[in-house]
Design an enzyme around this catalytic site. Structure first.
Site, short mmCIF file in Angstrom:
data_model
loop_
_atom_site.label_atom_id
_atom_site.label_comp_id
_atom_site.label_asym_id
_atom_site.label_seq_id
_atom_site.Cartn_x
_atom_site.Cartn_y
_atom_site.Cartn_z
N TYR A 1 -14.89 -11.68 -0.27
CA TYR A 1 -15.65 -10.46 -0.58
C TYR A 1 -16.85 -10.76 -1.47
O TYR A 1 -17.90 -10.13 -1.35
CB TYR A 1 -14.74 -9.43 -1.26
CG TYR A 1 -13.71 -8.85 -0.32
CD1 TYR A 1 -14.05 -7.82 0.56
CD2 TYR A 1 -12.42 -9.35 -0.26
CE1 TYR A 1 -13.12 -7.29 1.44
CE2 TYR A 1 -11.48 -8.83 0.62
CZ TYR A 1 -11.84 -7.80 1.47
OH TYR A 1 -10.91 -7.29 2.35
N ASP B 1 -6.76 -2.49 -7.56
CA ASP B 1 -7.30 -3.17 -6.39
C ASP B 1 -7.53 -4.63 -6.72
O ASP B 1 -7.71 -4.99 -7.89
CB ASP B 1 -8.60 -2.53 -5.93
CG ASP B 1 -8.90 -2.92 -4.48
OD1 ASP B 1 -8.34 -2.29 -3.57
OD2 ASP B 1 -9.65 -3.89 -4.27
N ARG C 1 -6.86 11.56 -6.04
CA ARG C 1 -8.12 10.82 -5.94
C ARG C 1 -9.31 11.79 -6.05
O ARG C 1 -10.30 11.50 -6.72
CB ARG C 1 -8.20 10.03 -4.64
CG ARG C 1 -9.42 9.10 -4.61
CD ARG C 1 -9.62 8.47 -3.26
NE ARG C 1 -9.74 9.48 -2.23
CZ ARG C 1 -9.82 9.24 -0.93
NH1 ARG C 1 -9.79 7.99 -0.49
NH2 ARG C 1 -9.93 10.21 -0.06
N ARG D 1 0.82 -1.23 0.00
CA ARG D 1 0.00 0.00 0.00
C ARG D 1 0.84 1.27 0.00
O ARG D 1 0.45 2.28 0.60
CB ARG D 1 -0.95 0.04 1.20
CG ARG D 1 -2.08 -0.98 1.14
CD ARG D 1 -3.18 -0.53 0.21
NE ARG D 1 -4.23 -1.52 0.14
CZ ARG D 1 -5.38 -1.44 0.82
NH1 ARG D 1 -5.62 -0.41 1.59
NH2 ARG D 1 -6.27 -2.38 0.68
N ARG E 1 -3.55 6.61 0.89
CA ARG E 1 -4.10 7.77 1.60
C ARG E 1 -3.18 8.46 2.57
O ARG E 1 -3.47 9.59 2.97
CB ARG E 1 -5.37 7.34 2.34
CG ARG E 1 -6.53 7.10 1.41
CD ARG E 1 -7.66 6.41 2.14
NE ARG E 1 -7.24 5.08 2.53
CZ ARG E 1 -8.05 4.18 3.09
NH1 ARG E 1 -9.28 4.48 3.37
NH2 ARG E 1 -7.59 2.97 3.39
O1 CP3 Z 1 -0.01 -1.48 -2.60
C1 CP3 Z 1 -0.30 -0.52 -3.36
O2 CP3 Z 1 0.09 0.64 -3.20
C2 CP3 Z 1 -1.10 -0.87 -4.61
C3 CP3 Z 1 -2.50 -0.68 -4.55
C4 CP3 Z 1 -3.42 -1.62 -3.77
C5 CP3 Z 1 -4.66 -1.17 -3.27
N1 CP3 Z 1 -5.32 -2.26 -2.77
C6 CP3 Z 1 -5.16 0.21 -3.33
C7 CP3 Z 1 -6.27 0.61 -2.44
C8 CP3 Z 1 -3.30 -2.99 -3.48
C9 CP3 Z 1 -2.15 -3.95 -3.74
C10 CP3 Z 1 -4.53 -3.39 -2.86
C11 CP3 Z 1 -4.82 -4.77 -2.45
C12 CP3 Z 1 -6.05 -5.06 -1.69
N2 CP3 Z 1 -7.28 -4.49 -1.81
C13 CP3 Z 1 -6.15 -6.11 -0.72
C14 CP3 Z 1 -5.04 -7.07 -0.35
C15 CP3 Z 1 -4.01 -6.47 0.52
C16 CP3 Z 1 -4.47 -6.14 1.91
O3 CP3 Z 1 -4.44 -4.94 2.25
O4 CP3 Z 1 -4.84 -7.05 2.64
C17 CP3 Z 1 -7.46 -6.09 -0.22
C18 CP3 Z 1 -8.03 -7.00 0.84
C19 CP3 Z 1 -8.18 -5.08 -0.94
C20 CP3 Z 1 -9.63 -4.73 -0.80
C21 CP3 Z 1 -9.82 -3.34 -0.38
N3 CP3 Z 1 -9.55 -2.23 -1.15
C22 CP3 Z 1 -10.33 -2.88 0.87
C23 CP3 Z 1 -10.75 -3.78 2.01
C24 CP3 Z 1 -10.34 -1.48 0.82
C25 CP3 Z 1 -10.90 -0.52 1.85
C26 CP3 Z 1 -10.22 -0.51 3.12
C27 CP3 Z 1 -8.83 0.05 3.05
O5 CP3 Z 1 -7.89 -0.58 3.61
O6 CP3 Z 1 -8.66 1.11 2.49
C28 CP3 Z 1 -9.82 -1.09 -0.44
C29 CP3 Z 1 -9.61 0.29 -0.93
C30 CP3 Z 1 -8.24 0.68 -1.39
N4 CP3 Z 1 -7.42 -0.07 -2.19
C31 CP3 Z 1 -7.59 1.91 -1.10
C32 CP3 Z 1 -6.34 1.88 -1.77
C33 CP3 Z 1 -5.30 2.96 -1.83
C34 CP3 Z 1 -8.16 3.07 -0.29
C35 CP3 Z 1 -9.29 3.65 -1.07
C36 CP3 Z 1 -9.33 5.14 -1.00
O7 CP3 Z 1 -8.43 5.81 -1.54
O8 CP3 Z 1 -10.30 5.63 -0.42
#
Ligand code: CP3
Length: 353
Positions: A154, A77, A40, A27, A31
């Protein structure tokens, strides 16, 4: 094709000698960076950001402009696949993901089909090639996907969950239905990762975020078996180089021997596993990635440096370590603390000549 200026990350994944321990952060684009929040807002929403290759490229590069990271990760994502399957993904502001049409009945599960990534997920492949061009060979680009099981969590729950009760009800009472979802997901993920590799991803990571919620037997049957199937179907060489594959199972520390045998080049560890003990168990078979507690970044600069030193010492001398957090970086972290981490990894791990 330009050759890579910094291939430390790829070399460490293949347990080849390196001058210092490479580092990236799960990540790393997100944010906690004000410039991410600004981009964003410009895109309108998180999904619009993912679907716009130019803006997805911009946020991929943002952490690399701040910190000398050794790899970039595609901004996207894991839930793009179920969205492309027609489940109707949305991210409400301040909440997690939601699916409009979760998979709860046999009829919808039997209709489920793997999407053609070059069609419905074209925007991801366009982001990959745009990012590769923009990186211009500075560091390698990581592509990724969720594991079939984590995606199914999910897809069945329709959202995040702390008990996964719909999914577990299906696993225990109608396992054939869950197997059917997992089979379609494995086919979809294999095609998706291969398409990312064709588009320019130089390593891939499979995120099994929820595998650790299973019993040992269920983990092998419902998670690892499908991850293995994907890896067996992956393109392992592209542009004349091996494309390493990393498997990260959060909470998988007890099953390292099985995970290390799944065909991956590297295993990602969360912070609950001792890196040195993991290395003694499986480190002659795969590289290891991890595993600083992401909450160390809320500590003082001195605490961050000493915890980085502890992780490096835990792995010990020799090659085959990629430094990372044990899970994603929190949105509340101060970016200056991430800078301290990256600097500490590089300076404390530099091999003396
Ligand atoms: O690593 C990186 O920088 C690359 C981008 C990336 C995102 N999500 C961007 C994101 C990667 C590799 C993911 C993987 C992801 N997404 C996983 C597996 C890794 C982990 O964290 O366990 C999972 C379970 C998800 C599903 C997901 N996406 C959730 C549960 C959420 C909301 C909760 C949260 O942690 O933010 C997201 C949203 C998301 N994916 C955001 C980002 C930057 C935040 C969204 C926003 O900007 O509001």
């Amino acid at each position: 094709m330009t050759s890579l200026k910094n291939d430390t990350f790829l070399r460490a994944l293949l347990r080849q000698p390196v001058d210092y321990t490479p580092v990236w952060m799960m990540r790393q684009a997100g944010r906690y960076l004000p410039e991410y929040r600004e981009t964003r807002a410009r895109a309108g929403s998180f999904m619009q950001l993912c679907m716009n290759p130019e803006l997805a490229c911009e946020v991929t590069l943002q952490p690399l402009r701040r910190f000398p990271l050794d790899a970039a990760i595609l901004f996207s994502d894991i839930l793009t696949i179920p969205d492309a399957m027609g489940l109707g993904l949305s991210f409400a502001e301040g909440e997690g993901p939601r699916f409009e049409r979760p998979l709860r009945d046999e009829r919808s599960i039997l209709k489920l089909a793997a999407p053609d990534p070059t069609d419905k997920l074209r925007y991801v492949l366009d982001a990959v090639s745009t990012i590769r061009r923009a990186l211009d060979g500075t560091v390698p680009l990581i592509g990724f996907s969720g594991s079939p099981f984590t995606l199914a969590c999910y897809m069945v729950e329709g959202r995040g969950s702390d008990d996964f009760r719909h999914l577990k009800a299906m696993l225990y009472s109608e396992p054939a239905l869950l197997h059917r979802i997992l089979e379609v997901n494995a086919t979809a993920v294999t095609a998706y990762l291969n398409a990312q590799i064709e588009a320019g991803a130089q390593a891939v990571q499979i995120f099994d975020t929820w595998g650790g919620a299973l019993t040992a037997a269920a983990f092998r049957e419902f998670s690892l078996a499908y991850t293995e199937r994907i890896i067996a179907g992956l393109k392992r060489e592209h542009e004349g180089r091996r494309v390493p594959c990393i498997v990260f199972t959060k909470g998988g520390g007890q099953w390292l021997d099985a995970i290390a045998a799944c065909g991956a080049d590297a295993v990602g560890l969360d912070w609950t596993t001792e890196l040195g003990a993991a290395r003694r168990r499986i480190g002659d078979r795969v590289a290891l990635q991890g595993n600083l507690d992401p909450n160390v970044l809320f500590g003082s600069p001195a605490a961050i440096r000493s915890e980085v030193a502890r992780v490096l010492a835990d792995f010990g001398p020799g090659d085959g370590h990629v430094f990372n957090l044990g899970h994603g970086i929190s949105q509340h972290v101060d970016p200056d603390h991430a800078a301290i981490l990256v600097d500490a990894v590089h300076s404390l791990s530099r091999r003396s000549a």
